[in-house]
Design a protein around this motif. Sequence first.
Motif, PDB file in Angstrom:
ATOM      1  N   GLY A 241      50.326  35.953   9.342  1.00 44.21           N
ATOM      2  CA  GLY A 241      49.627  36.520   8.194  1.00 44.21           C
ATOM      3  C   GLY A 241      48.201  36.071   8.025  1.00 44.21           C
ATOM      4  O   GLY A 241      47.621  36.229   6.951  1.00 44.21           O
ATOM      5  N   GLY A 242      47.605  35.482   9.074  1.00 47.59           N
ATOM      6  CA  GLY A 242      46.203  35.086   8.995  1.00 47.59           C
ATOM      7  C   GLY A 242      45.919  33.961   8.016  1.00 47.59           C
ATOM      8  O   GLY A 242      44.806  33.827   7.514  1.00 47.59           O
ATOM      9  N   THR A 243      46.919  33.127   7.757  1.00 45.01           N
ATOM     10  CA  THR A 243      46.725  32.026   6.822  1.00 45.01           C
ATOM     11  C   THR A 243      47.294  30.741   7.399  1.00 45.01           C
ATOM     12  O   THR A 243      48.260  30.772   8.171  1.00 45.01           O
ATOM     13  CB  THR A 243      47.403  32.318   5.469  1.00 45.01           C
ATOM     14  N   PHE A 244      46.710  29.616   6.999  1.00 40.79           N
ATOM     15  CA  PHE A 244      47.185  28.319   7.478  1.00 40.79           C
ATOM     16  C   PHE A 244      48.383  27.820   6.670  1.00 40.79           C
ATOM     17  O   PHE A 244      48.942  26.766   6.975  1.00 40.79           O
ATOM     18  CB  PHE A 244      46.056  27.290   7.417  1.00 40.79           C
ATOM     19  N   THR A 245      48.760  28.536   5.628  1.00 44.13           N
ATOM     20  CA  THR A 245      49.876  28.082   4.784  1.00 44.13           C
ATOM     21  C   THR A 245      51.202  28.732   5.161  1.00 44.13           C
ATOM     22  O   THR A 245      52.247  28.314   4.675  1.00 44.13           O
ATOM     23  CB  THR A 245      49.584  28.389   3.305  1.00 44.13           C
ATOM     24  N   ALA A 246      51.165  29.760   6.008  1.00 38.51           N
ATOM     25  CA  ALA A 246      52.404  30.438   6.401  1.00 38.51           C
ATOM     26  C   ALA A 246      52.699  30.121   7.859  1.00 38.51           C
ATOM     27  O   ALA A 246      52.048  30.636   8.758  1.00 38.51           O
ATOM     28  CB  ALA A 246      52.280  31.948   6.204  1.00 38.51           C
ATOM     29  N   THR A 247      53.650  29.244   8.087  1.00 36.35           N
ATOM     30  CA  THR A 247      54.018  28.834   9.439  1.00 36.35           C
ATOM     31  C   THR A 247      55.396  29.366   9.770  1.00 36.35           C
ATOM     32  O   THR A 247      56.347  29.188   8.999  1.00 36.35           O
ATOM     33  CB  THR A 247      54.013  27.305   9.571  1.00 36.35           C
ATOM     34  N   GLN A 248      55.490  30.012  10.911  1.00 35.30           N
ATOM     35  CA  GLN A 248      56.775  30.528  11.378  1.00 35.30           C
ATOM     36  C   GLN A 248      57.203  29.722  12.595  1.00 35.30           C
ATOM     37  O   GLN A 248      56.358  29.259  13.372  1.00 35.30           O
ATOM     38  CB  GLN A 248      56.645  32.015  11.724  1.00 35.30           C
ATOM     39  N   PHE A 249      58.502  29.571  12.770  1.00 38.55           N
ATOM     40  CA  PHE A 249      59.039  28.796  13.879  1.00 38.55           C
ATOM     41  C   PHE A 249      59.892  29.684  14.782  1.00 38.55           C
ATOM     42  O   PHE A 249      60.622  30.558  14.302  1.00 38.55           O
ATOM     43  CB  PHE A 249      59.880  27.626  13.357  1.00 38.55           C
ATOM     44  N   TYR A 250      59.772  29.431  16.060  1.00 41.39           N
ATOM     45  CA  TYR A 250      60.575  30.103  17.088  1.00 41.39           C
ATOM     46  C   TYR A 250      61.492  29.051  17.694  1.00 41.39           C
ATOM     47  O   TYR A 250      61.032  27.959  18.051  1.00 41.39           O
ATOM     48  CB  TYR A 250      59.658  30.697  18.153  1.00 41.39           C
ATOM     49  N   ALA A 251      62.774  29.358  17.836  1.00 42.61           N
ATOM     50  CA  ALA A 251      63.720  28.355  18.342  1.00 42.61           C
ATOM     51  C   ALA A 251      64.722  28.983  19.308  1.00 42.61           C
ATOM     52  O   ALA A 251      65.153  30.127  19.130  1.00 42.61           O
ATOM     53  CB  ALA A 251      64.468  27.700  17.191  1.00 42.61           C
ATOM     54  N   ASP A 252      65.074  28.206  20.337  1.00 44.24           N
ATOM     55  CA  ASP A 252      66.179  28.525  21.240  1.00 44.24           C
ATOM     56  C   ASP A 252      67.218  27.423  21.101  1.00 44.24           C
ATOM     57  O   ASP A 252      66.870  26.229  21.100  1.00 44.24           O
ATOM     58  CB  ASP A 252      65.724  28.554  22.706  1.00 44.24           C
ATOM     59  N   ILE A 253      68.476  27.808  21.000  1.00 46.68           N
ATOM     60  CA  ILE A 253      69.555  26.817  20.960  1.00 46.68           C
ATOM     61  C   ILE A 253      70.635  27.208  21.955  1.00 46.68           C
ATOM     62  O   ILE A 253      70.782  28.386  22.313  1.00 46.68           O
ATOM     63  CB  ILE A 253      70.179  26.691  19.549  1.00 46.68           C
ATOM     64  N   GLU A 254      71.389  26.232  22.393  1.00 47.82           N
ATOM     65  CA  GLU A 254      72.547  26.487  23.238  1.00 47.82           C
ATOM     66  C   GLU A 254      73.741  26.819  22.347  1.00 47.82           C
ATOM     67  O   GLU A 254      73.981  26.131  21.355  1.00 47.82           O
ATOM     68  CB  GLU A 254      72.859  25.271  24.107  1.00 47.82           C
ATOM     69  N   GLY A 255      74.448  27.888  22.694  1.00 51.70           N
ATOM     70  CA  GLY A 255      75.624  28.255  21.926  1.00 51.70           C
ATOM     71  C   GLY A 255      75.531  29.664  21.366  1.00 51.70           C
ATOM     72  O   GLY A 255      74.503  30.334  21.465  1.00 51.70           O
ATOM     73  N   HIS A 256      76.613  30.082  20.756  1.00 47.71           N
ATOM     74  CA  HIS A 256      76.781  31.422  20.197  1.00 47.71           C
ATOM     75  C   HIS A 256      76.995  31.302  18.693  1.00 47.71           C
ATOM     76  O   HIS A 256      77.659  30.367  18.234  1.00 47.71           O
ATOM     77  CB  HIS A 256      77.994  32.091  20.868  1.00 47.71           C
ATOM     78  N   PRO A 257      76.455  32.227  17.881  1.00 45.13           N
ATOM     79  CA  PRO A 257      76.657  32.141  16.432  1.00 45.13           C
ATOM     80  C   PRO A 257      78.116  32.123  16.005  1.00 45.13           C
ATOM     81  O   PRO A 257      78.431  31.684  14.896  1.00 45.13           O
ATOM     82  CB  PRO A 257      75.951  33.400  15.903  1.00 45.13           C
ATOM     83  N   GLN A 258      79.022  32.589  16.873  1.00 48.56           N
ATOM     84  CA  GLN A 258      80.450  32.532  16.556  1.00 48.56           C
ATOM     85  C   GLN A 258      81.055  31.151  16.813  1.00 48.56           C
ATOM     86  O   GLN A 258      82.163  30.878  16.355  1.00 48.56           O
ATOM     87  CB  GLN A 258      81.211  33.579  17.363  1.00 48.56           C
ATOM     88  N   ASP A 259      80.339  30.294  17.554  1.00 54.05           N
ATOM     89  CA  ASP A 259      80.812  28.926  17.734  1.00 54.05           C
ATOM     90  C   ASP A 259      80.786  28.221  16.378  1.00 54.05           C
ATOM     91  O   ASP A 259      79.820  28.349  15.618  1.00 54.05           O
ATOM     92  CB  ASP A 259      79.909  28.160  18.707  1.00 54.05           C
ATOM     93  N   ALA A 260      81.811  27.476  16.079  1.00 58.33           N
ATOM     94  CA  ALA A 260      81.929  26.852  14.756  1.00 58.33           C
ATOM     95  C   ALA A 260      80.739  25.951  14.445  1.00 58.33           C
ATOM     96  O   ALA A 260      80.187  25.984  13.338  1.00 58.33           O
ATOM     97  CB  ALA A 260      83.233  26.060  14.670  1.00 58.33           C
ATOM     98  N   ASN A 261      80.317  25.136  15.436  1.00 59.88           N
ATOM     99  CA  ASN A 261      79.215  24.202  15.160  1.00 59.88           C
ATOM    100  C   ASN A 261      77.888  24.935  14.998  1.00 59.88           C
ATOM    101  O   ASN A 261      77.053  24.560  14.168  1.00 59.88           O
ATOM    102  CB  ASN A 261      79.120  23.145  16.262  1.00 59.88           C
ATOM    103  N   VAL A 262      77.687  26.013  15.766  1.00 52.82           N
ATOM    104  CA  VAL A 262      76.456  26.793  15.626  1.00 52.82           C
ATOM    105  C   VAL A 262      76.427  27.497  14.271  1.00 52.82           C
ATOM    106  O   VAL A 262      75.395  27.526  13.586  1.00 52.82           O
ATOM    107  CB  VAL A 262      76.323  27.815  16.780  1.00 52.82           C
ATOM    108  N   ALA A 263      77.554  28.049  13.858  1.00 53.46           N
ATOM    109  CA  ALA A 263      77.630  28.733  12.563  1.00 53.46           C
ATOM    110  C   ALA A 263      77.290  27.778  11.422  1.00 53.46           C
ATOM    111  O   ALA A 263      76.550  28.136  10.493  1.00 53.46           O
ATOM    112  CB  ALA A 263      79.020  29.332  12.368  1.00 53.46           C
ATOM    113  N   LEU A 264      77.800  26.558  11.492  1.00 52.48           N
ATOM    114  CA  LEU A 264      77.517  25.571  10.452  1.00 52.48           C
ATOM    115  C   LEU A 264      76.038  25.192  10.436  1.00 52.48           C
ATOM    116  O   LEU A 264      75.426  25.048   9.372  1.00 52.48           O
ATOM    117  CB  LEU A 264      78.384  24.328  10.656  1.00 52.48           C
ATOM    118  N   ALA A 265      75.463  25.007  11.640  1.00 51.97           N
ATOM    119  CA  ALA A 265      74.055  24.626  11.724  1.00 51.97           C
ATOM    120  C   ALA A 265      73.149  25.734  11.174  1.00 51.97           C
ATOM    121  O   ALA A 265      72.196  25.456  10.437  1.00 51.97           O
ATOM    122  CB  ALA A 265      73.690  24.312  13.173  1.00 51.97           C
TER     123      ALA A 265
END
Length: 292
Positions: A241-265
């Motif tokens: 958004g052209g501003t220093f106050t709006a920071t977005q993060f990109y992330a890669d994780i190991e696992g599937h959203p259906q995995d219990a631990n991934v769902a909790l995280a």
Amino acid sequence: MPANTPQIERQTPGKGKIAFQGELGAYSHQACRDARPGMEVIPCRTFEDAIEAVKSGAAEMACLPVENSTYGRVADIHHLLPESGLKIIDEHFVRVHINLLAVRGTKLADVKAAMSHTVLLGQCRGFLQEHGLERITGADTAGSAQIVAQDGNPAVAALASELAGEIYGLDVLARHIEDRQDNTTRFLIMQPEADMRPRADKMMTTFVFRVRNIPAALYKGLGGFATNGVNMTKLESYMVGGTFTATQFYADIEGHPQDANVALALEELGYFTDYLEILGVYPADPRRGEPS
């Protein structure tokens, strides 16, 4: 995903069209051919054009480079992925082998200069210095191979993939001349619809998020991945958004959203974010985690 859930094989390459940025013979073209050998390739001028080719229906998939093991993030790609409307369904690693290509019948002693993208020229300093070759900056790797083929001058060679040599009818005078033997580019295969099926033993999940404007929101939001034993392989921030106050993060994780631990995280992360979007769930490339 429960341990007794049956595993499904990595998605079988199908027919159709796949778009990439660059000329025929580019490393992105090689990634398309390796990852989806049954598909027709569509070269595009820009990343945006490759994405638009899929959105318009001209192609079923797009193959986009996201990062390089030597040079890091591909410029602008993290901004484009969330806005593309496409979902990641696969990843593919390409070892960037650089080759010296020249017109047919040329000997190495005949070559006085090498043309390529500035990045590739910088990756072959040792070879170029050893053979006393002048560096000529070209727009890109495959385009340089095309120019060398069209000009027909044996004194000027190109630095590019062997695929580019095949396409433009050039001889390979020297193979794998890069200074670093572990140089790898990671590509993402994207399409309009998400594929949330567990298709391999090792799955990856990619998402973007913005944390709420409260103290320690990022620290608290990421704590759920540690406490639930979820390995985060990448976390990068960038401004939006052209501003220093709006920071977005990109992330890669190991696992599937259906995995219990991934769902909790992910649930815990959700408490501390005002935006969270999963960009894709896909099988990990077999080379992920292997020593270079």
